[in-house]
Design a protein around this motif. Structure first.
Motif, PDB file in Angstrom:
ATOM      1  N   LYS A 174      -8.043  27.521  15.859  1.00  0.00           N
ATOM      2  CA  LYS A 174      -8.077  28.664  14.955  1.00  0.00           C
ATOM      3  C   LYS A 174      -7.086  28.412  13.830  1.00  0.00           C
ATOM      4  CE  LYS A 174      -9.540  32.590  17.836  1.00  0.00           C
ATOM      5  NZ  LYS A 174      -9.191  33.987  18.219  1.00  0.00           N
ATOM      6  N   TYR A 175      -7.434  28.939  12.643  1.00  0.00           N
ATOM      7  CA  TYR A 175      -6.538  28.783  11.498  1.00  0.00           C
ATOM      8  C   TYR A 175      -6.687  29.988  10.577  1.00  0.00           C
ATOM      9  CZ  TYR A 175      -4.830  27.550   6.913  1.00  0.00           C
ATOM     10  OH  TYR A 175      -4.178  27.594   5.722  1.00  0.00           O
ATOM     11  N   TYR A 176      -5.548  30.404   9.996  1.00  0.00           N
ATOM     12  CA  TYR A 176      -5.538  31.481   9.013  1.00  0.00           C
ATOM     13  C   TYR A 176      -4.415  31.209   8.018  1.00  0.00           C
ATOM     14  CZ  TYR A 176      -5.168  36.170   6.979  1.00  0.00           C
ATOM     15  OH  TYR A 176      -5.126  37.231   6.114  1.00  0.00           O
ATOM     16  N   GLY A 177      -4.741  31.163   6.727  1.00  0.00           N
ATOM     17  CA  GLY A 177      -3.689  30.940   5.749  1.00  0.00           C
ATOM     18  C   GLY A 177      -4.225  30.440   4.431  1.00  0.00           C
ATOM     19  N   ASN A 178      -3.388  29.670   3.714  1.00  0.00           N
ATOM     20  CA  ASN A 178      -3.780  29.102   2.425  1.00  0.00           C
ATOM     21  C   ASN A 178      -3.783  27.586   2.520  1.00  0.00           C
ATOM     22  OD1 ASN A 178      -0.723  29.143   2.340  1.00  0.00           O
ATOM     23  ND2 ASN A 178      -1.084  28.123   0.402  1.00  0.00           N
ATOM     24  N   LEU A 179      -4.736  26.963   1.861  1.00  0.00           N
ATOM     25  CA  LEU A 179      -4.921  25.526   1.978  1.00  0.00           C
ATOM     26  C   LEU A 179      -4.262  24.742   0.845  1.00  0.00           C
ATOM     27  CD1 LEU A 179      -8.689  25.488   3.020  1.00  0.00           C
ATOM     28  CD2 LEU A 179      -6.726  25.089   4.503  1.00  0.00           C
ATOM     29  N   GLU A 180      -3.869  25.439  -0.217  1.00  0.00           N
ATOM     30  CA  GLU A 180      -3.296  24.780  -1.397  1.00  0.00           C
ATOM     31  C   GLU A 180      -1.787  24.595  -1.255  1.00  0.00           C
ATOM     32  OE1 GLU A 180      -3.754  23.427  -4.357  1.00  0.00           O
ATOM     33  OE2 GLU A 180      -5.710  24.015  -5.188  1.00  0.00           O
ATOM     34  N   ASP A 181      -1.153  24.182  -2.371  1.00  0.00           N
ATOM     35  CA  ASP A 181       0.259  23.819  -2.336  1.00  0.00           C
ATOM     36  C   ASP A 181       1.193  25.008  -2.323  1.00  0.00           C
ATOM     37  OD1 ASP A 181      -0.609  24.118  -5.178  1.00  0.00           O
ATOM     38  OD2 ASP A 181       1.518  23.844  -5.546  1.00  0.00           O
ATOM     39  N   SER A 182       0.731  26.148  -2.830  1.00  0.00           N
ATOM     40  CA  SER A 182       1.578  27.332  -2.874  1.00  0.00           C
ATOM     41  C   SER A 182       0.686  28.555  -2.795  1.00  0.00           C
ATOM     42  CB  SER A 182       2.419  27.371  -4.151  1.00  0.00           C
ATOM     43  OG  SER A 182       1.597  27.375  -5.297  1.00  0.00           O
ATOM     44  N   SER A 183       1.315  29.701  -2.609  1.00  0.00           N
ATOM     45  CA  SER A 183       0.536  30.922  -2.443  1.00  0.00           C
ATOM     46  C   SER A 183       1.253  32.096  -3.064  1.00  0.00           C
ATOM     47  CB  SER A 183       0.304  31.207  -0.950  1.00  0.00           C
ATOM     48  OG  SER A 183      -0.389  32.429  -0.798  1.00  0.00           O
ATOM     49  N   ASP A 184       0.510  32.891  -3.824  1.00  0.00           N
ATOM     50  CA  ASP A 184       1.036  34.173  -4.236  1.00  0.00           C
ATOM     51  C   ASP A 184       1.281  34.991  -2.977  1.00  0.00           C
ATOM     52  OD1 ASP A 184       1.098  35.924  -6.962  1.00  0.00           O
ATOM     53  OD2 ASP A 184       0.585  37.175  -5.242  1.00  0.00           O
ATOM     54  N   GLN A 185       2.383  35.715  -2.932  1.00  0.00           N
ATOM     55  CA  GLN A 185       2.732  36.458  -1.723  1.00  0.00           C
ATOM     56  C   GLN A 185       2.052  37.818  -1.643  1.00  0.00           C
ATOM     57  OE1 GLN A 185       4.897  35.221   0.860  1.00  0.00           O
ATOM     58  NE2 GLN A 185       4.386  33.376  -0.287  1.00  0.00           N
ATOM     59  N   PHE A 186       1.574  38.318  -2.777  1.00  0.00           N
ATOM     60  CA  PHE A 186       0.930  39.622  -2.782  1.00  0.00           C
ATOM     61  C   PHE A 186      -0.593  39.530  -2.859  1.00  0.00           C
ATOM     62  CE2 PHE A 186       5.177  40.695  -4.628  1.00  0.00           C
ATOM     63  CZ  PHE A 186       5.612  41.504  -3.597  1.00  0.00           C
ATOM     64  N   ARG A 187      -1.117  38.479  -3.485  1.00  0.00           N
ATOM     65  CA  ARG A 187      -2.570  38.303  -3.599  1.00  0.00           C
ATOM     66  C   ARG A 187      -2.938  36.833  -3.389  1.00  0.00           C
ATOM     67  NH1 ARG A 187      -4.267  42.163  -8.794  1.00  0.00           N
ATOM     68  NH2 ARG A 187      -2.691  43.784  -8.439  1.00  0.00           N
TER      69      ARG A 187
END
Length: 771
Positions: A195-208
Motif C-alpha cells: 500500500k502507498y499514499y503520498g506524493n511521487l515528485e521531489d516536493s509537495s505543497d503542504q496545503f494542496r
C-alpha cells in the motif's frame, strides 16, 4: 519500556487512537509475551550454535521495521542534536534509543532514498542524481531509475512474510513517468510495497499536494485544516492499526517520507506564532548557542570547531531592521514547521504504543541530506523562481511577509538559517562537504537495544541501514529476485554498535559524488574535491581532513600529507569505477530541461482528452521557449465559462479560460503575467481555439491566440528557463491552485461547455541533450 515512557512528567505522545478492548489487548499481550519468550529462548540456542550476532539472538518472533525520513533538515535541527526547536517526540526516540553523530547521506534526496531502500551505493543502482533528471543512454547511472538488479528492502522483506506500507515523499521514479497511466514498474507498488499514499515528485505543497494512492492520482481530501504531514501520518496510523488488528502475528515494514522540511515551508499560523521573537537575535547568535548545546549534549566533542560564516551570508548585526524582521519570520516558520512535524511523529508513535507494537519495532529516523541553500540570501516565497535559478530580491520577499509560511507562498529560509541548521559544519545540501552529507540518525528498538540515550560515533552511511536490518533479522539477501540476478548489498551492518559503543563495524571506505563534487572517506580520513565549473575534473584541487582530530572537517591538511591525498584520490577512482559513477557531469538543475530521445516527453505530438486525470508537470509537454502550437476544439453555448486548459499554480504556469463569452490566455513566469483577451467573442457551436508560440530569443517569444484560424490577440512572453511550474496539467478545470487571480474565487472553475480534446504540436521532438 512503555511504562518508562509513561513515567515522564510531560508525556510526549498524547492519546490519538482508540484503544483495543481490554480482552483484545490482554490476549494479544499474553500471546506476544509467551510466544516471544519461547521464540527468544530458541533463537538464543540457535545463535550459540550458529555463531549469530547478539542482536540477531535478541530478535523477537516478530520485529517490525520503520524508516522515518525528514527532508532537508540539518545536523543540528533536532532538540536532541542541539536545537532550540521543540521536538519532544523525536527526542523521546533518541532518549530511549541511540544517536549517531557520524552518519552520512548523499548530498541530495533521490540518491539517499535509493541507497536507503536498496542497501547499495546510489550510482550502482542507477540514481546518480535526482529522478527529475534523465542524462541519457550515455549516462546509465543518471537516468533517474533504480535497476531491477537492486532489490528494495520491501521486496526482500516481502519474501520473508512482511507486509509493506509506504506514505509520503517517494521521488525515486523517473518523474516523466508519473502519469495516470504509468508506467508503474518503478512506483511503490512496483517495488514491493503493498500500500502507498503520498506524493511521487521531489516536493509537495503542504496545503494542496498532488496526491497518489497506490497507482492512481486522487483528489485532495475534503477536510478542514488540511495539512500534508498530518494526512500522511493519519494514513500510516490507519495502515498499522488495520494490520495489527487483522494480522497481529505478521511483521510489517513502514516507510514514512515527510515533505518537511523541504521547501515549501508551510504550517498553520499558530505554530509560527510559537516562535515569535525567538529568532530576533539572529543566525550568528543562534548558531553559537546550538554549537555550545551540542558540546553540552556530547553530540560533538569539546574540541570541535564551528565553521566560519559562509560566503554570501551577511553578519546579522549588519542587516537593516526590515531585513532582520523578514529573515526572522522565515526561521519562525521553519521552526514551527518542524515542531508540527514532530507532533505527527508523536501521533504515529502513539499508535505503536497503543497497539502494543512499539517495543518490537525497529525505528530508524534520519534526514535525507543537509539543509538547503536554495532560499538564497533573502529567502524565497516562490518555489518556481528558486528552481529556475532566479534569486528573489529583498523587496519582493518583504511584500510577502504576512504570507510567509501560509497557503499562498512556497517559502524557503535564507542561507544564513541554512548554516544554522547545519551547525557546526560548512556548506549545504548539494555539496559533498559535511554540511551536505552529515545529518542526524536515531535508532530506537527497545526489544533489540539495551543501551539508552547514548551516542555512537562510528562512521555510518545511509546504505548501511538496510544492511543492518537484514543482519538483525537474520535475512540472507537472495542472489536472484523476481528472476533477476541481484547486485551485492554494499552497505555494512552497524548492529554491533547497538550495545557496544566501541564496536568496529568494518566500514572502512565510502565514496560520494554529486554533479562533479567528490568526497572519499577511508580509515578516518576524508578527501574532498574542489571543482571549478567549466574546468576539467582532473584539475580539481583536493582538500584533506583527519576526522579523528577534526570532527567538523574544517582544517585542511592536504599540504602536510600529500601522499595521503594521492592515496585517497586513487581509492575514490577505484570506488567510482566499481559503482558506475563515470562519466561525471557538473550539471544539476539544468537537468530539468534535459529530454533524451527515449523520454516520454520527447514526442512531437500529444493528444489529451477532457476526462484525463491530473497530469504531473514533469510528464507534461515541455514548452519552455520551444516553438509549439496548442489546439483545443470546443462546443460553446452563450454564457459558457470555465477552464479549457491549465498547467501550473499561482506561483507560475499558463492557462486558457472562457469568461464573458471571451477567450483568455495567461502566462505567469513568477514575476510577470502576460495576458491575451480575445477581441472577438466566441460564437455558438464549434470553435477551434489555437495558441501559437514562436521563439524570438533566449527565454523569449511571441504568443498568438486564434479562434477558428483568425488571430484574436498576441503578447510577448518571457518564459521560464528550466521548469514551468510545480503543479501539473488539468483539462476543463484548474484543480489545486489557480494559475490566474482572475478566477481565484471560483474554485476549480470547470468549463460548462464541451471540450473535444487538447493537442500539443512541436516543430521538433524535445531531444535536448547535455553537451
Amino acid at each position: 519500556m512503555i511504562l518508562e515512557y509513561r513515567k515522564k512528567e510531560e508525556k510526549p505522545w498524547s492519546k490519538y487512537v482508540k484503544k483495543f478492548s481490554m480482552f483484545g489487548t490482554a490476549a494479544l499481550a499474553a500471546t506476544v509475551l509467551l510466544g516471544g519468550c519461547q521464540a527468544q529462548s530458541k533463537e538464543v540456542d540457535a545463535a550459540q550454535e550458529n555463531g549469530k550476532t547478539q542482536n540477531q539472538a535478541m530478535v523477537d518472533e516478530k520485529t517490525n521495521v520503520m524508516y522515518i525520513v525528514l527532508d532537508d533538515a540539518g545536523f543540528s535541527d533536532l532538540g536532541s542534536f542541539g536545537s532550540e526547536i521543540s521536538t519532544p517526540n523525536i527526542d523521546a526516540l533518541a532518549e530511549n534509543g541511540l544517536k549517531y553523530n557520524n552518519f552520512h547521506t548523499s548530498p541530495v534526496c533521490s540518491p539517499t532514498r535509493a541507497s536507503l531502500l536498496t542497501g547499495r551505493n546510489n550510482h550502482a543502482v542507477g540514481m546518480g542524481n535526482v529522478s527529475n533528471f534523465d542524462f541519457g543512454e550515455e549516462n546509465p547511472s543518471r537516468r533517474g531509475r533504480i535497476s531491477e538488479e537492486a532489490g528494495f528492502v520491501t521486496e526482500v522483506l516481502g519474501e520473508n512474510g512482511y507486509a509493506n506500507y509506504g506514505v509520503g515523499k517517494w521521488h525515486i521514479s523517473p518523474t516523466a513517468e508519473i502519469t495516470p497511466a504509468g508506467p508503474f514498474d518503478t512506483w511503490p507498488l512496483g517495488r514491493g510495497f503493498h500500500k502507498y499514499y503520498g506524493n511521487l515528485e521531489d516536493s509537495s505543497d503542504q496545503f494542496r499536494p498532488e496526491l497518489f494512492r497506490d497507482n492512481s492520482p486522487i483528489p485532495l481530501p475534503d477536510v478542514e485544516n488540511y495539512h500534508y504531514s498530518k494526512d500522511i501520518v493519519l494514513n500510516a496510523r490507519q495502515y498499522i492499526t488495520d494490520h495489527v488488528s487483522v494480522r497481529p502475528d505478521d511483521p510489517f515494514f513502514l516507510y514514512l517520507g515527510f515533505g518537511a522540511q523541504h521547501m515549501p515551508h508551510q504550517v498553520p499560523e499558530e505554530y509560527i506564532e510559537m516562535y515569535e521573537g525567538k529568532y530576533d537575535q539572529g543566525w550568528d547568535v543562534i548558531r553559537e548557542q546550538r554549537f555550545e548545546k551540542q558540546k553540552e549534549l556530547g553530540i560533538i566533542p569539546e574540541d570541535a570547531e564551528l565553521a566560519p560564516r559562509e560566503e554570501g551570508v551577511e553578519e546579522w548585526d549588519s542587516l537593516s531592521d526590515d531585513e532582520k524582521k523578514v529573515y526572522a519570520r522565515f526561521m519562525e516558520t521553519y521552526a514551527g514547521f518542524l515542531t508540527h512535524t514532530d507532533e505527527q511523529v508523536g501521533k504515529l508513535i502513539e499508535t505503536l504504543e497503543e497497539t502494543g507494537e512499539l517495543d518490537n519495532t525497529m525505528i530508524v529516523f534520519i534526514s535525507d541530506n543537509g539543509a538547503t541553500f536554495s532560499g538564497g540570501p533573502h529567502g524565497a516565497t516562490n518555489q518556481s523562481l528558486a528552481y529556475n535559478q532566479i534569486v528573489a530580491d529583498f523587496e519582493s520577499v518583504k511584500e510577502d511577509f504576512n504570507e510567509i509560511g501560509g497557503e499562498w507562498t512556497s517559502s524557503d529560509y535564507p542561507q544564513g538559517w541554512s548554516q544554522v541548521s547545519n551547525t557546526p559544519f560548512a556548506k549545504f545540501k548539494g555539496t559533498t562537504h559535511a554540511g551536505g552529507i552529515r545529518t542526524p540518525m536515531i535508532v530506537h528498538w527497545p526489544n533489540g537495544i539495551e543501551a539508552k540515550d547514548e551516542i555512537r560515533t562510528q562512521f555510518t552511511h545511509v546504505s548501511d541501514i538496510t544492511a543492518t536490518v537484514y543482519d538483525v533479522l537474520g535475512i540472507d539477501v537472495p542472489e536472484t529476485l523476481n528472476g533477476v540476478e541481484q547486485l551485492e548489498v554494499t552497505g555494512v551492518s552497524f548492529a554491533e554498535t547497538f550495545d557496544n559503543p566501541d564496536a568496529e563495524t568494518g566500514k572502512d571506505t565510502q565514496y560520494f559524488e554529486h554533479s562533479g563534487k567528490r568526497t572519499i572517506y577511508h580509515d578516518g580520513w576524508k578527501a574532498v574535491s574542489v571543482h571549478e565549473p567549466g574546468t576539467d575534473f582532473e584539475d580539481d584541487e583536493w582538500q584533506l581532513y583527519h576526522l579523528e582530530e577534526d570532527f567538523s572537517e574544517l582544517n585542511n591538511v592536504a599540504e602536510e600529507h600529500p601522499e595521503k591525498v594521492e592515496e585517497l584520490i586513487k581509492i575514490w577512482h577505484e570506488e567510482a569505477e566499481k559503482n558506475n559513477v563515470f562519466p561525471m557531469s557538473e550539471k544539476f538543475l539544468e537537468g530539468l530541461a534535459n529530454v533524451p530521445a527515449d523520454n516520454i516527453r520527447a514526442r512531437k505530438s500529444f493528444t489529451y482528452y477532457p476526462e484525463m486525470s491530473h497530469l504531473g508537470e514533469s510528464a507534461a509537454p515541455l514548452t519552455l521557449d520551444r516553438n509549439h502550437e496548442i489546439t483545443i476544439p470546443i462546443d460553446f453555448e452563450k454564457g459558457d465559462k470555465g477552464i479549457l486548459l491549465a498547467l501550473g499554480n499561482d506561483k507560475s504556469g499558463y492557462t486558457f479560460y472562457v469568461e464573458g463569452n471571451s477567450l483568455h490566455y495567461e502566462y505567469h513566469n513568477g514575476n510577470e503575467r502576460f495576458t491575451i483577451t480575445s477581441d472577438k467573442r466566441l460564437e455558438k457551436g464549434e470553435n477551434v481555439i489555437t495558441f501559437v508560440f514562436e521563439n524570438t530569443g533566449e527565454n523569449l517569444g511571441i504568443g498568438t491566440l486564434f479562434i477558428n484560424d483568425e488571430p484574436v490577440g498576441n503578447t510577448e512572453i518571457k518564459t521560464l528557463p528550466l521548469k514551468v511550474s510545480f503543479e501539473g496539467l488539468d483539462i476543463g478545470e484548474d484543480l489545486l491552485y489557480p494559475v490566474s487571480p482572475e478566477y481565484a474565487d471560483k474554485g476549480s472553475f470547470p468549463f460548462t461547455g464541451e471540450i473535444e480534446k487538447v493537442q500539443y504540436e512541436f516543430e521538433e521532438a524535445a531531444h535536448i541533450a547535455f553537451e
